[in-house]
Design an enzyme around this catalytic site. Structure first.
Site, PDB file in Angstrom:
ATOM      1  N   GLU A 157      51.320  47.213  37.860  1.00 16.53           N
ATOM      2  CA  GLU A 157      52.071  47.740  38.898  1.00 16.53           C
ATOM      3  C   GLU A 157      53.496  47.636  39.284  1.00 16.53           C
ATOM      4  OE1 GLU A 157      49.436  48.744  42.088  1.00 16.53           O
ATOM      5  OE2 GLU A 157      47.561  48.960  40.982  1.00 16.53           O
ATOM      6  N   GLU A 272      41.040  51.729  34.552  1.00 14.69           N
ATOM      7  CA  GLU A 272      40.378  51.761  35.923  1.00 14.69           C
ATOM      8  C   GLU A 272      39.860  53.107  36.049  1.00 14.69           C
ATOM      9  OE1 GLU A 272      43.028  50.094  38.706  1.00 14.69           O
ATOM     10  OE2 GLU A 272      43.771  48.487  37.647  1.00 14.69           O
TER      11      GLU A 272
HETATM   12  O1  G3I Z   1      37.936  39.139  50.881  1.00 11.16           O
HETATM   13  C1  G3I Z   1      36.468  39.569  50.887  1.00 11.16           C
HETATM   14  C2  G3I Z   1      35.765  38.280  50.617  1.00 11.16           C
HETATM   15  O2  G3I Z   1      35.967  37.356  51.355  1.00 11.16           O
HETATM   16  C3  G3I Z   1      34.313  38.630  50.478  1.00 11.16           C
HETATM   17  O3  G3I Z   1      33.637  37.333  49.897  1.00 11.16           O
HETATM   18  C4  G3I Z   1      34.092  39.664  49.264  1.00 11.16           C
HETATM   19  C5  G3I Z   1      32.673  40.165  49.449  1.00 11.16           C
HETATM   20  O4  G3I Z   1      32.247  40.789  50.666  1.00 11.16           O
HETATM   21  O5  G3I Z   1      34.946  41.005  49.698  1.00 11.16           O
HETATM   22  C6  G3I Z   1      36.310  40.620  50.000  1.00 11.16           C
HETATM   23  O6  G3I Z   1      36.632  41.912  50.402  1.00 11.16           O
HETATM   24  C7  G3I Z   1      37.311  42.679  49.906  1.00 11.16           C
HETATM   25  C8  G3I Z   1      37.102  42.897  48.057  1.00 11.16           C
HETATM   26  O7  G3I Z   1      37.817  44.063  47.783  1.00 11.16           O
HETATM   27  C9  G3I Z   1      35.616  43.105  47.931  1.00 11.16           C
HETATM   28  O8  G3I Z   1      35.417  43.706  46.593  1.00 11.16           O
HETATM   29  C10 G3I Z   1      38.991  42.487  49.735  1.00 11.16           C
HETATM   30  O9  G3I Z   1      39.228  42.224  51.130  1.00 11.16           O
HETATM   31  C11 G3I Z   1      39.702  43.549  49.354  1.00 11.16           C
HETATM   32  O10 G3I Z   1      41.172  43.508  49.294  1.00 11.16           O
HETATM   33  C12 G3I Z   1      39.372  44.067  47.937  1.00 11.16           C
HETATM   34  O11 G3I Z   1      39.804  45.210  47.580  1.00 11.16           O
HETATM   35  C13 G3I Z   1      39.970  45.311  46.051  1.00 11.16           C
HETATM   36  C14 G3I Z   1      41.709  45.857  46.134  1.00 11.16           C
HETATM   37  O12 G3I Z   1      41.835  45.968  44.683  1.00 11.16           O
HETATM   38  C15 G3I Z   1      42.459  44.604  46.197  1.00 11.16           C
HETATM   39  O13 G3I Z   1      42.065  43.448  45.551  1.00 11.16           O
HETATM   40  C16 G3I Z   1      39.315  46.688  45.523  1.00 11.16           C
HETATM   41  O14 G3I Z   1      38.109  46.396  45.836  1.00 11.16           O
HETATM   42  C17 G3I Z   1      39.623  47.038  44.408  1.00 11.16           C
HETATM   43  O15 G3I Z   1      38.854  48.203  43.852  1.00 11.16           O
HETATM   44  C18 G3I Z   1      41.002  47.335  44.115  1.00 11.16           C
HETATM   45  O16 G3I Z   1      41.626  47.629  42.685  1.00 11.16           O
HETATM   46  C19 G3I Z   1      42.481  47.753  42.508  1.00 11.16           C
HETATM   47  C20 G3I Z   1      43.172  47.259  41.278  1.00 11.16           C
HETATM   48  O17 G3I Z   1      42.859  45.887  41.182  1.00 11.16           O
HETATM   49  C21 G3I Z   1      44.486  47.807  40.757  1.00 11.16           C
HETATM   50  N1  G3I Z   1      44.724  49.062  40.621  1.00 11.16           N
HETATM   51  C22 G3I Z   1      44.181  49.891  41.942  1.00 11.16           C
HETATM   52  C23 G3I Z   1      42.840  49.332  42.282  1.00 11.16           C
HETATM   53  C24 G3I Z   1      42.398  50.209  43.582  1.00 11.16           C
HETATM   54  O18 G3I Z   1      43.204  49.842  44.614  1.00 11.16           O
END
Ligand code: G3I
Length: 365
Positions: A157, A272
């Site tokens: 991105e 995705e």
């Molecule tokens: O941070 C906690 C962690 O401490 C905990 O152990 C874990 C399990 O409960 O959860 C974690 O929380 C969140 C994690 O998703 C859980 O799956 C994070 O805070 C949260 O930021 C994270 O969000 C992900 C996001 O990317 C940021 O990484 C989403 O699941 C994921 O679907 C999303 O995916 C992105 C792709 O990488 C790039 N393209 C867009 C797509 C959707 O936004």
């Protein structure tokens, strides 16, 4: 050769037919998504989050039966691996790779360089030390997974036309601190650490037939042309595929873009795929039918282009979709976003059939 029954045809078209439960039972026992994809040398996989597979045996079984590959949904991002500088914790990401290995599934790497999920210390470090900060991260990441991961999202991105930067680059900390060459340098650093990898540039918003996505397609194509002409070791384009039912899709516009990318000598992967149904207010079965129809149109166009290596959906079941887990994406009526091939009870939906029959009818690679 599988004879498509009337039920299958209607299901693939996203229609809801009488006796669907029986069709589903019969279909999901002797037909699988990877069973349809593999004979065409196509990949089918899904994003995996360990907090989900840890608690859900049905989810684990579905990965095992339906997929050839997995990709970590968040475990392999820089912010998850190195929250504290110099303390690199691959534990969670290693568990995704080993889940794959124990089920005969490959694992994709996602994502080496992304403006989100960045460790808090990276911006100041790049300001003071420049590209060496990126070099250390990328080299360590590629070395850690050398021989275990081949297909990587190296840069994720990096385009955002709304930021009004030259060449529509995203005004990220990387651009501000390192300049536009960080993108090519990231691919070069990755290939130096592991020459066997297939490095993808991964991007969203390349599929809808509107001015927003047209601007993104134009910018991404220009970026890819520049990377290729500069001899950057880039293997392919990852098209995320976060489709929205509320936005238009035109197969011929999308097919033209795919052909333009393929003409650069690049491979393509849908990385995705999910289909946001927030804009739909019909009954659940009608929403599922419409989502299935959109999936069929998108997948038929995508898989007709032989440079497309396959499809990764951003999860398997609505139960765990990011669209149902993040506050901002929820449906206003409070019901679940029905955006993935399986519903929250792991029942197949028309989206599943759209994937299955798109693989069955795709040209052999
Ligand atoms: O941070 C906690 C962690 O401490 C905990 O152990 C874990 C399990 O409960 O959860 C974690 O929380 C969140 C994690 O998703 C859980 O799956 C994070 O805070 C949260 O930021 C994270 O969000 C992900 C996001 O990317 C940021 O990484 C989403 O699941 C994921 O679907 C999303 O995916 C992105 C792709 O990488 C790039 N393209 C867009 C797509 C959707 O936004």
């Amino acid at each position: 050769m599988t004879v498509m029954t009337r039920r299958d045809l209607l299901a693939a078209a996203g229609a809801t037919v009488a006796g669907t439960m029986e069709a589903r039972a019969q279909t999901t026992t002797d037909k699988t998504l990877i069973g349809a994809a593999k004979p065409k040398n196509l990949i089918y996989g899904a994003a995996l989050a360990t907090w989900q597979t840890d608690r859900d045996a049905t989810l684990r079984r579905t990965f095992d039966r339906q997929c050839s590959t997995v990709v970590p949904e968040w475990e392999m991002k820089w912010g998850t691996i190195e929250a504290t500088r110099g303390t690199r914790n691959y534990g969670a990401a290693d568990r995704v790779v080993s889940f794959g290995a124990s089920h005969g599934l490959t694992c994709r790497g996602h994502a080496a360089i992304w403006h989100r999920n960045l460790p808090k210390w990276v911006d100041a470090a790049m300001r003071d030390e420049g590209i060496s900060v990126l070099a250390t991260h990328i080299s360590d990441l590629m070395t850690h997974y050398k021989g275990k991961i081949k297909s990587w999202d190296i840069v994720n991105e990096a385009i955002e036309p709304k930021d009004s930067q030259a060449n529509s680059l995203r005004n990220s900390a990387f651009l501000q601190r390192l300049g536009p060459d960080y993108i090519g340098r990231a691919f070069t650093l990755a290939a130096e650490a592991d020459p066997s990898i297939q490095g993808f540039y991964n991007e969203y918003g390349l599929y809808h037939n509107d001015s927003t996505d047209q601007a993104r397609r134009t910018a991404v194509l220009a970026l890819l042309e520049k990377l290729k002409s500069s001899g950057v070791p880039i293997y392919g384009l990852g098209i995320q595929g976060h489709l929205a039912m509320g936005r238009p899709f035109d197969a011929s516009v999308f097919s033209t873009f795919l052909r333009q990318v393929a003409n650069l000598g690049l491979k393509i992967l849908i990385t995705e795929l999910d289909i946001d149904d927030r804009s739909l207010t019909q009954t659940v079965s009608e929403r599922d039918r419409l989502v299935g129809e959109r999936a069929t149109k998108f997948l038929t166009a995508a898989l007709s282009e032989r440079a497309v290596e396959g499809v990764v959906t951003w999860g398997l079941s609505d139960k765990y979709s990011w669209l149902n887990n993040s506050v901002y994406q929820k449906r206003s009526d409070g019901t679940m976003n029905r955006c993935l091939p399986y519903d929250e009870n792991f029942q197949t939906k028309p989206f599943w059939y759209s994937l299955y029959y798109a693989f069955k009818s795709a040209p052999l690679r």
